[in-house]
Structure formats: structure tokens, C-alpha cells
Design a protein around this motif. Sequence first.
Motif, PDB file in Angstrom:
ATOM      1  N   GLU A 289    -112.772  22.208  59.383  1.00  0.00           N
ATOM      2  CA  GLU A 289    -111.357  22.363  59.725  1.00  0.00           C
ATOM      3  C   GLU A 289    -110.476  21.827  58.588  1.00  0.00           C
ATOM      4  OE1 GLU A 289    -110.514  20.735  63.546  1.00  0.00           O
ATOM      5  OE2 GLU A 289    -108.411  21.319  63.468  1.00  0.00           O
TER       6      GLU A 289
ATOM      7  N   LEU B  44     -95.389  27.312  54.101  1.00  0.00           N
ATOM      8  CA  LEU B  44     -96.343  26.349  54.683  1.00  0.00           C
ATOM      9  C   LEU B  44     -96.479  26.586  56.178  1.00  0.00           C
ATOM     10  CD1 LEU B  44     -95.813  22.918  52.907  1.00  0.00           C
ATOM     11  CD2 LEU B  44     -97.794  24.381  52.853  1.00  0.00           C
TER      12      LEU B  44
ATOM     13  N   MET C  41     -93.904  22.407  64.973  1.00  0.00           N
ATOM     14  CA  MET C  41     -93.350  21.269  64.216  1.00  0.00           C
ATOM     15  C   MET C  41     -92.757  21.777  62.889  1.00  0.00           C
ATOM     16  SD  MET C  41     -95.347  18.025  62.614  1.00  0.00           S
ATOM     17  CE  MET C  41     -96.374  17.699  64.022  1.00  0.00           C
ATOM     18  N   LEU C  42     -93.535  22.629  62.202  1.00  0.00           N
ATOM     19  CA  LEU C  42     -93.031  23.158  60.927  1.00  0.00           C
ATOM     20  C   LEU C  42     -91.873  24.119  61.149  1.00  0.00           C
ATOM     21  CD1 LEU C  42     -96.343  23.392  59.018  1.00  0.00           C
ATOM     22  CD2 LEU C  42     -94.261  22.504  58.056  1.00  0.00           C
TER      23      LEU C  42
ATOM     24  N   ARG D 282     -98.439  22.923  68.964  1.00  0.00           N
ATOM     25  CA  ARG D 282     -97.448  21.966  68.453  1.00  0.00           C
ATOM     26  C   ARG D 282     -97.274  22.039  66.937  1.00  0.00           C
ATOM     27  NH1 ARG D 282     -98.719  16.122  70.204  1.00  0.00           N
ATOM     28  NH2 ARG D 282    -100.836  16.852  69.937  1.00  0.00           N
ATOM     29  N   LEU D 283     -98.374  22.300  66.212  1.00  0.00           N
ATOM     30  CA  LEU D 283     -98.283  22.208  64.749  1.00  0.00           C
ATOM     31  C   LEU D 283     -97.397  23.283  64.112  1.00  0.00           C
ATOM     32  CD1 LEU D 283    -101.924  21.143  63.979  1.00  0.00           C
ATOM     33  CD2 LEU D 283     -99.897  19.745  64.218  1.00  0.00           C
TER      34      LEU D 283
ATOM     35  N   ILE E  46    -103.386  25.459  51.280  1.00  0.00           N
ATOM     36  CA  ILE E  46    -102.252  24.670  50.770  1.00  0.00           C
ATOM     37  C   ILE E  46    -102.405  24.471  49.254  1.00  0.00           C
ATOM     38  CG2 ILE E  46    -101.121  22.398  50.874  1.00  0.00           C
ATOM     39  CD1 ILE E  46    -101.706  22.432  53.907  1.00  0.00           C
TER      40      ILE E  46
ATOM     41  N   TRP F 146    -101.387  27.667  47.690  1.00  0.00           N
ATOM     42  CA  TRP F 146     -99.918  27.739  47.683  1.00  0.00           C
ATOM     43  C   TRP F 146     -99.344  26.930  46.512  1.00  0.00           C
ATOM     44  CZ3 TRP F 146     -96.859  23.349  48.427  1.00  0.00           C
ATOM     45  CH2 TRP F 146     -95.486  23.581  48.546  1.00  0.00           C
TER      46      TRP F 146
ATOM     47  N   VAL G  37     -90.920  25.500  52.851  1.00  0.00           N
ATOM     48  CA  VAL G  37     -91.235  25.199  54.248  1.00  0.00           C
ATOM     49  C   VAL G  37     -91.762  26.438  54.987  1.00  0.00           C
ATOM     50  CG1 VAL G  37     -90.391  24.120  56.357  1.00  0.00           C
ATOM     51  CG2 VAL G  37     -89.325  23.536  54.190  1.00  0.00           C
TER      52      VAL G  37
ATOM     53  N   LEU H 106    -107.587  23.871  56.200  1.00  0.00           N
ATOM     54  CA  LEU H 106    -106.171  23.543  56.011  1.00  0.00           C
ATOM     55  C   LEU H 106    -105.843  23.288  54.541  1.00  0.00           C
ATOM     56  CD1 LEU H 106    -105.598  21.233  59.075  1.00  0.00           C
ATOM     57  CD2 LEU H 106    -104.203  23.205  58.527  1.00  0.00           C
ATOM     58  N   LEU H 107    -106.775  22.626  53.862  1.00  0.00           N
ATOM     59  CA  LEU H 107    -106.465  22.195  52.499  1.00  0.00           C
ATOM     60  C   LEU H 107    -106.537  23.312  51.464  1.00  0.00           C
ATOM     61  CD1 LEU H 107    -108.179  18.724  52.383  1.00  0.00           C
ATOM     62  CD2 LEU H 107    -105.809  19.313  52.819  1.00  0.00           C
TER      63      LEU H 107
ATOM     64  N   ILE I  88     -99.980  27.450  58.116  1.00  0.00           N
ATOM     65  CA  ILE I  88    -100.470  26.684  59.271  1.00  0.00           C
ATOM     66  C   ILE I  88    -100.666  27.620  60.470  1.00  0.00           C
ATOM     67  CG2 ILE I  88     -99.933  24.790  60.891  1.00  0.00           C
ATOM     68  CD1 ILE I  88    -100.475  23.841  58.010  1.00  0.00           C
TER      69      ILE I  88
END
Lengths: 323, 296
Positions: free
Chosen positions: B187, B84, B20-21, B16-17, B195, B198, B81, B191-192, B88
Motif C-alpha cells: 500500500e 495530488l 480531505m484533499l 475520508r482521504l 507521488i 508527479w 493540490v 501511494l509513494l 489519491i
Amino acid sequence: MNKIFSVARMEILDIRRSKLMLSLLGFFLIAAIVSVVVASIDFGVKADAYKTYTDALAASGITNPATAPQLFPLHLMRAAIEYLEILGALFAIILGYAAIAKEKQRGTLSLLFTRPIGNFTLVLGKLGALALVWLAFVSIVVLATMLTAVIAGHAQLSATDVGRLLLTILGAWIYLLVWTAVAVSIASTSKKLTTALIVSIVLWLLVVLVIPQVGDTMDPDNQVPGGLFKSLQIAKPDETAVLANFTGYNSARDALEISSVTKHFERYTFAFLGIKDQYNQQPIGTVWAGVFINALALWLFAIGTLVISLFTTKPKTLLRTSK
Amino acid sequence: MKAIIRQELLALSRERLPLMLFTVFVSMISVSSLIGFLTKTTVSDVWIRTREAGLTSAPNPFASLSPLYYARNSIIYIILVGTLMAIIAGVSSALRDRKAATIDLILSRPTSRSAYIYGKLIGITIWLSLSLFLVGVIAAVVISIIFGAALPASDYARLAVFFLLALPLLSGFAVIGMFAGLLSKRETSALLLPISFWAFVTFVIPQIGTAARPVALLNPVPLPPTSGGPFGALNFFIGPFAVSEQFKVASGKILNDPDISGDFSKAIISILGFAVLTSFLISMVKRTSIRGVLSE
């Protein structure tokens, strides 16, 4: 009340022990200081270019008609404020998310709620701690960038400037609280923590980056390098008269912009720091009257998100979503 | 390796993630052309009004612009977008087997570490290619509708090259996401950290090289470095690492944007170098790191 303090104390201790959080906050502080150094050097380059130009004209017996670039110390902080606007909001989300996520991951919620604590004790303690952390952090960032401006930019601060800085700290603090409260609410109500983090980041992307970018893109004056009206050689009063024919378009653009809390924060801080020309060197009272709506919107966003986080972070919700 | 690629594509289409993006990405690319159209129409109307009122004799600044102007904002949505989304996808891919504790089982099969990593990377790259192909088709259709006719073939070709150029940029960021997913103990850090990387590449590096403010970097037109002082030298050394700014330069040139200045070949080398370097570095991740247990 003691229980709220205990939760808050524990939260602050956790943040102090988290290498990831300290690295992120340290990274932000360094980026903000570097931005002031870059702005100071940039100003120095422009001042030197002006002097060289004036000297060359003087040698030819001509007086330079252009005015010399003037240093307004608070303007050097512009990039640092924009970092708060973009990266600060991202880090506020991370801190708010982490405050709830760690309890869910450690499985400490069930144990915590066997104790006789009220519905709002946990969330008030955590939000209180995060509010303190943000107040300290924003104060450090503003102080450090201002010291950098004084040292690297040879800037001098007046008493009024200190007042403007305090109001900037207040605005930045409220802005970061909004994002922290949003992340707390999303993390509390999500069953999957990864989903909570991604949803928060997508929200950040839309509100902080996309909406203001779309708003700026829709500004006709931004469509031509140097400005549309300048390129058409149109004076300001005529520009206003022409734009009066496009009220529908401009209202739509403005409505889009004011739906983003980021834009209110930007307008508020840019006015107090004098970055927006119309407020530069104006008395604080005049600026306050001009940005009252933005200040009010910031407060309303903060109250709204804090109230939502209070009601979404109740023990019942947390226990249901952490199973 | 084929099995790993197939599994990667299947997993990415189900998760889903990244989806979603992807939805946000498709929406923004579709809307961006429309925003370009609205703005261009308004600017032209402003010009007509001012001309009719006798306030200007300047020509319409948008009169000779190509239809590709409408794709201008897509550049910024790929940087904001698309990258990112790639991060993900990379993180999700790397964490999937570690979270499900199936990594030991997979590596007990006659599968080398590099086949495992590159299988995943190829799977992600195919998924990104399909995503870019889809948004490219949408952008071409929307621009043709706005233009009111089919574009010249050369314009479609330019659009295709533009979306093709986005692939190495997105793949590079996907690898950064994979790095974090393979090496992080938690986890959340997985993710962090990418980002934050970036954000560093998109906002901090360009600012040091050009003195541009962070919000100004949301503009699809890259700002040239301030002339004088240390900025020219700084930009010479730091500029190539600001891959998002290099992408703006290369894309702007491809889309025939008259406002874009900068070295096209340097920009292409920077983007391709980023993709190749990250792809090479990920082969160095040790087997023990891939099998490391997640703390949460």
C-alpha cells in the motif's frame, strides 16, 4: 544505551534493504546532480552570449558597458538546495513514516515491548538511525553536487566555500530531521497508517509548497515580469520609502512566510551559499549575524518536533494505535 | 459497468482521504482569488503613492488587466493540490477491492477486466468533473464579488473552459494513481510511486528543458527556455512531457494572461495526449496483477 543502538542498527539495516527507499534516495541524488549540470550549461550559454555581444560591439568600435557574468560556484547548487527543500522534505516524511509503519504492519510492536525496554528506547533508536542516514545522505548530495560543479562548471572552491558548505549541510540535516520527526509523530498517533501518510503529505503540501507560494505571490515586486519597481523605474531607496507605507500588508506576508520552516531553511542556505545578493562573498560571520534568526527558528522547529515525537511514540501510544 | 461506476462514486463520496484533499483544494481555489485581489490592490496603491510622490510617470501596470487575473493562482493550485487529489482518488479506488479481498468475487461475475478498470476510471472522472464544477462555480462567484459586478459572458466562458481543461490533466494523474494501486505489492509503494512520478513531472522534467529552478516552477507563469545552448532542442523533445508546464501555458492563454508565452495548440495536444495515453496503457494491466495480494 545498548538497546537504543540495537534499534538504530536494525533501522539502518532495514533502510539499506528497502529497494523503494534506495530508489527514492537515488532518484533524488540524480535529480540534484542533473540540476547542477543544467545550471553549469546555463551559465556557459550566458557567458557565450556575453562574449558574442562584446565581440559584435568591439567590431563596431563600441565598448560593452555590461559587466561579464561571473561564476560563483556555490550558486550552481541553488536548484539542488531547492530540491532538498521540496523533495527532500517529502522523502524525509516517507522515511519517518516507514520507520513506524513497518513495525505496526509487521505486528512486531507487541513482541518488542515484552522485552524490558524503556519508554523512549524505540523512538530514540529510530530517530538516531534516521538522523545518521540523513547526515550521510545530505553530505553525499552536497559533495556530489559540488564535484559536479567543479567538473561540469569548471568551478574553483575556496576554503571559505568549504565552511559555507558545511553550514549548509548542517541546515539541511536539521530541516530533514524536522520532517522526519513530524512523520514519526503522525504515524505513531494514527490508527490508520494510510491516513497518517496522507495527513503528513497534506502538511508537506501546505508548509513546503502552498505557504511559500502564497508569500511570493503577495510580494508586490513579483507581480510584474522583471519586478514592479524596475518597471516603474524606481530606485532602491525610494522603493524602501514607498514600501514603508505598506507595513501592515508586508508584516502579514512576512508572518505567513516565517510560519513555514521551509522558508527559514531557504533563507539560511541561500545566505550561506551567497545566492541572496546581500550575502554574496560576505564573511561567514556577517552572514551568520544576518541569518541568526532563521538558524534559531530551524533549531526550535527541530527541538519542538523531536520532543513531540519522543512523547507521541511511547509504547502505550504505539500499542493502542496498532490494534 | 454502470454498477461499477455507481459503486465508485459512492465509495469516493464516503472515503475520508480524497475528501480531505478535496477540502484543501476547494479552500485554496477560494482563497487564491482573494490573494489575487489583495495583491492587485496593493500594487495599485504602490503605483498611486509613487505617482503622487513624482517618482514615476509609468502607467499603472494593472490598469488594463481583466478580472480573470484573479483566477491566475488557481492554475498552480490545480497543479499542486488538484493533481495530488486525483492521484489519491486513483490509488484509493484501485486498492479498495484488493484490500477488502473482494476483487476475486467481482471478477468471478460476468465482468470483463476492461469493464472493471474503465468503470472505475469513468467513476473517478465523473467525481473529478463534479469537483472541478464546484470549484469553478466558487471561483466565478468569488471573482464576481471582488470585481463588484457580473463578469462579461466571455469571461465566464473562459473560466469554464479553463476548469474543463483541468479535467484531462487530473484524469491522467488519477490513472497514474490507479496504475500504482493495481500493480504495487504494498500500500505504501502504491501511494509513494505516483507521488514521486508527479514530483518528477512537475519539477525535474521542466528544469531539464528550461533551466528553471524548482521553486520558480511554483509560479503560475511558465518560464520560457533559456535561449542558446542545448535548451531549445531539449525543451522541444522534453517539453511536451512536462504536462504541468503545458497546462500553465494553455490555461494562461485561456485566461487571457498577457505574461504567458508558448504554443497553445502544442500545450493542448500534450495535455490531451497525456490523458489518452495513460487511459490506453491502463487497459494493458493483466488480470493476475489486479488480483495480486497486498503484502500489508
